[in-house]
Design a protein around this motif. Structure first.
Motif, PDB file in Angstrom:
ATOM      1  N   ILE A 369       0.844  -1.192   0.000  1.00  0.00           N
ATOM      2  CA  ILE A 369       0.000   0.000   0.000  1.00  0.00           C
ATOM      3  C   ILE A 369       0.881   1.244   0.000  1.00  0.00           C
ATOM      4  N   ALA A 370       0.482   2.271  -0.742  1.00  0.00           N
ATOM      5  CA  ALA A 370       1.319   3.473  -0.913  1.00  0.00           C
ATOM      6  C   ALA A 370       1.255   4.353   0.325  1.00  0.00           C
ATOM      7  N   ILE A 371       2.421   4.539   0.963  1.00  0.00           N
ATOM      8  CA  ILE A 371       2.496   5.432   2.125  1.00  0.00           C
ATOM      9  C   ILE A 371       3.684   6.391   2.011  1.00  0.00           C
ATOM     10  N   GLY A 372       4.489   6.266   0.964  1.00  0.00           N
ATOM     11  CA  GLY A 372       5.637   7.145   0.781  1.00  0.00           C
ATOM     12  C   GLY A 372       6.919   6.522   1.316  1.00  0.00           C
ATOM     13  N   HIS A 373       8.030   6.814   0.647  1.00  0.00           N
ATOM     14  CA  HIS A 373       9.314   6.215   1.017  1.00  0.00           C
ATOM     15  C   HIS A 373       9.746   6.622   2.429  1.00  0.00           C
ATOM     16  N   ALA A 374       9.593   7.918   2.763  1.00  0.00           N
ATOM     17  CA  ALA A 374      10.014   8.385   4.086  1.00  0.00           C
ATOM     18  C   ALA A 374       9.203   7.706   5.186  1.00  0.00           C
ATOM     19  N   THR A 375       7.917   7.522   4.944  1.00  0.00           N
ATOM     20  CA  THR A 375       7.059   6.852   5.924  1.00  0.00           C
ATOM     21  C   THR A 375       7.464   5.394   6.087  1.00  0.00           C
ATOM     22  N   ARG A 376       7.715   4.735   4.951  1.00  0.00           N
ATOM     23  CA  ARG A 376       8.093   3.322   4.988  1.00  0.00           C
ATOM     24  C   ARG A 376       9.419   3.136   5.735  1.00  0.00           C
ATOM     25  N   THR A 377      10.351   4.050   5.512  1.00  0.00           N
ATOM     26  CA  THR A 377      11.642   3.959   6.196  1.00  0.00           C
ATOM     27  C   THR A 377      11.473   4.119   7.703  1.00  0.00           C
ATOM     28  N   LEU A 379       8.767   3.557   9.355  1.00  0.00           N
ATOM     29  CA  LEU A 379       7.914   2.474   9.844  1.00  0.00           C
ATOM     30  C   LEU A 379       8.712   1.233  10.213  1.00  0.00           C
ATOM     31  N   ASP A 380       9.812   0.996   9.513  1.00  0.00           N
ATOM     32  CA  ASP A 380      10.601  -0.211   9.744  1.00  0.00           C
ATOM     33  C   ASP A 380      11.089  -0.313  11.177  1.00  0.00           C
ATOM     34  N   GLU A 381      11.224   0.836  11.862  1.00  0.00           N
ATOM     35  CA  GLU A 381      11.731   0.845  13.230  1.00  0.00           C
ATOM     36  C   GLU A 381      10.609   0.783  14.268  1.00  0.00           C
ATOM     37  N   ALA A 382       9.362   0.817  13.812  1.00  0.00           N
ATOM     38  CA  ALA A 382       8.226   0.833  14.746  1.00  0.00           C
ATOM     39  C   ALA A 382       7.844  -0.586  15.150  1.00  0.00           C
ATOM     40  N   PRO A 383       7.358  -0.780  16.372  1.00  0.00           N
ATOM     41  CA  PRO A 383       6.910  -2.112  16.823  1.00  0.00           C
ATOM     42  C   PRO A 383       5.667  -2.556  16.062  1.00  0.00           C
ATOM     43  N   PRO A 384       5.372  -3.876  16.043  1.00  0.00           N
ATOM     44  CA  PRO A 384       4.243  -4.411  15.258  1.00  0.00           C
ATOM     45  C   PRO A 384       2.900  -3.775  15.593  1.00  0.00           C
ATOM     46  N   GLU A 385       2.633  -3.507  16.864  1.00  0.00           N
ATOM     47  CA  GLU A 385       1.327  -2.943  17.226  1.00  0.00           C
ATOM     48  C   GLU A 385       1.162  -1.516  16.672  1.00  0.00           C
ATOM     49  N   VAL A 386       2.262  -0.760  16.611  1.00  0.00           N
ATOM     50  CA  VAL A 386       2.213   0.579  16.027  1.00  0.00           C
ATOM     51  C   VAL A 386       1.975   0.488  14.524  1.00  0.00           C
TER      52      VAL A 386
END
Length: 568
Positions: A369-377, A379-386
């Motif tokens: 799903i499209a969320i933007g490269h900066a968001t995806r980057t 997001l990788d550090e966020a815990p699963p529930e977040v």
């Protein structure tokens, strides 16, 4: 042989008219004229015109209100009496206690061969209901002998008092002109749809932007403290921007600027002495800035607002681009769907309104799903529930945004579809019947002649067409079509070109009244706050209807004569 009489223009009166045009164009106070009248004699001691130049504030005001403004008004009313035009309206309360309504008209300007929007009037209307607003419009039409049958389009904001089915300005206009076209303002619609989508994110975006801006707004001490945290976190210095929900493009600017300052802001509020006091602005801002979901949402908004604002910006242009509107609305909706809906689902639907985008199985997985490269980057550090919480919010945003766009945009409007004939690349794929129906709707030409001329237009070879680049304003192309002649030197497309000019006058947005109010704010600066309403109206008329810069204007002998006697 009788020689034509040459009218001699008084050079002094001409200089005074040009000087007053300069004042009107550049929003200068009339008091400037007091010193300029004496200064010009010092500047040009050898000039006979300068020696005789006498144009202080009273005369300058009279030249603007009694010479320049009537001349600007005359052209507009003549155009409205002789050809098709559209009405644009909007309300404002910028005149202190008096509430005004801006009335503009959009029509084809035969002098410059392009579609322009002109200022018609700005009457005071303190009780802004449908009846009173329409009566203001009716009085302006009556005073200027403008026929209702020449009206083809109407544009305003999307308030019920303006475009509602009952008891609105539009419903009353349709009492006069049943076939008047109103396609809504896509800029207002896009802004409204975006606001609905943002609410579905369930994050206090507006509140956080407001809390932070107001915290620093009036305190230089706090701003200095923030600067120290910028240096500590190695954050570049940028000024915070106030968010205004009524400004169509402001949210993206505020979000982007906020993200630039995020590290410094988070550190500042986390260390503030009031952070432990529950319920206050500082504690609320600190909590939001430390929330990883809020940080993700802001990065997502920075990504998704860009294409939405691009559409909005494209249709704030004053140039004639209404022929592109239907295809661009469809392209926007389809591209928005493609960000969260599988391509096979979109392609399988007969049209954009038939896509089943709400079913979860038809949507992309979280990793596509499209969320933007900066968001995806991030997001990788966020815990699963977040991550799970964030993706639920994103899907809710996309579904709500798409639902509102399909509901509010005139996707299936037959007039809007027919206007695509204005684009030369569509001429082979446009049915003659739709063009004929449009001519009947707008009251332009004979249907049979329109049919024959459009078929002739469709048969033109590419090499016979005037120069055209896809995406350009459409009025230059149709001006060339209007000038084309048959081998017997008769106009080849007189009625089809008249239809095109009437169609091009239909507003593609209501941005022009917003520009009018921007001009009004520049006129009503602090040093000019005592200007009377008639003077303000005259200045607006000169400023918006004069399409030539002051130093290229050529005052007529009649204008110079009137200027010479205006204070006598």
């Amino acid at each position: 042989m009788i020689r034509p009489v040459t009218k001699i223009i008084d050079p002094v009166a001409r200089a005074e008219v040009l000087f007053c045009a300069f004042i009107a164009e550049h929003n200068l106070p009339f008091a400037v004229a007091d010193h300029f009248t004496d200064l010009v004699k010092v500047m040009f001691p050898d000039s006979e015109v300068a020696k005789k130049f006498r144009c202080k504030r009273t005369k300058a005001t009279n030249i603007v209100t009694k010479v320049l403004a009537p001349e600007a008004e005359k052209k507009v009313t003549q155009l409205c009496r002789s050809q098709k035009f559209s009405i644009l309206m909007d309300e404002s309360n910028d005149r202190g206690d008096s509430k005004c309504v801006a009335i503009l008209v959009r029509t084809y300007d035969t002098d410059v061969l392009q579609v322009n929007t002109f200022f018609l009037a700005m009457p005071i209307c303190n009780v802004g209901n449908g009846e009173n607003l329409f009566m203001c419009l009716q009085e302006v039409f009556t005073a200027n002998n403008i026929p209702w049958e020449n009206v083809v389009g109407y544009s305003s904001d999307n308030a019920a008092v303006m475009i509602g089915n009952n008891n609105s300005v539009l419903s009353r206009i349709r009492g006069k002109v049943p076939n008047v076209v109103n396609i809504g303002c896509p800029c207002h619609i896009m802004s409204t749809c975006t606001q609905y989508g943002v609410k579905k994110l369930g994050v206090p975006v507006d509140e956080l932007l407001h809390d932070v801006f107001t915290h620093f707004q009036h305190s230089s001490k706090r701003r200095q403290a923030l600067q120290e945290f910028r240096e500590f976190t190695d954050t570049e210095t940028y000024k915070l921007v106030r968010f205004c929900s009524t400004r169509w493009l402001s949210l993206q600017t505020c979000v982007d600027r906020f993200l630039q300052q995020w590290p410094a802001l988070e550190a500042y509020f986390a260390s503030h002495e009031d952070v432990e006091k529950k319920g206050n602005r500082v504690a609320r801002a600190s909590e939001n800035l430390r929330d990883p979901v809020v940080a993700l949402v802001f990065r997502f908004l920075s990504f998704i607002l860009q294409p939405l604002n691009t559409f909005n910006t494209d249709f704030q242009h004053a140039s004639a681009v209404v022929g592109y509107l239907h295809s661009e609305i469809n392209r926007l909706i389809r591209s928005t769907m493609a960000k969260f809906v599988k391509m096979s689902v979109i392609s399988a639907a007969a049209d954009v309104t038939k896509v089943d985008f709400e079913t979860r199985d038809n949507q992309h997985d979280d990793d596509t799903i499209a969320i933007g490269h900066a968001t995806r980057t991030y997001l990788d550090e966020a815990p699963p529930e977040v991550q799970a919480s964030f993706f639920r919010k994103v899907r809710a945003f996309y579904v709500e945004l798409t639902t509102k766009m399909l509901t509010k945009f005139p996707v299936n409007d037959e007039v809007l579809k027919a206007l695509s004939f204005l684009r030369p690349e569509n001429r082979q794929n446009t049915s003659t019947e739709s063009v004929v129906k449009l001519s009947v709707r707008l009251g332009v030409g004979n249907p049979d002649r329109i049919h024959d001329e459009f078929v002739d237009f469709q048969l033109l070879s590419e090499s016979a067409l005037p120069p055209y680049v896809e995406g350009m304003a459409l009025d230059p192309f149709w001006s060339c079509i209007a000038s084309m002649k048959t081998p017997l030197q008769k106009a080849r497309f007189p009625q089809l070109s008249a239809l095109a000019f009437a169609a091009l006058s239909i507003p593609h947005s209501n941005a022009d009244p917003e520009r009018c109010f921007s001009a009004l704010k520049k006129i009503q600066k602090e040093e000019r706050e005592n200007l009377g309403h008639k003077t303000v109206e005259a200045l607006l008329r000169v400023k918006m209807n004069t399409k030539t810069v002051c130093f290229n204007q050529n005052p007529t002998s009649e204008m110079c004569t009137a200027a010479h006697s205006v204070c006598n």
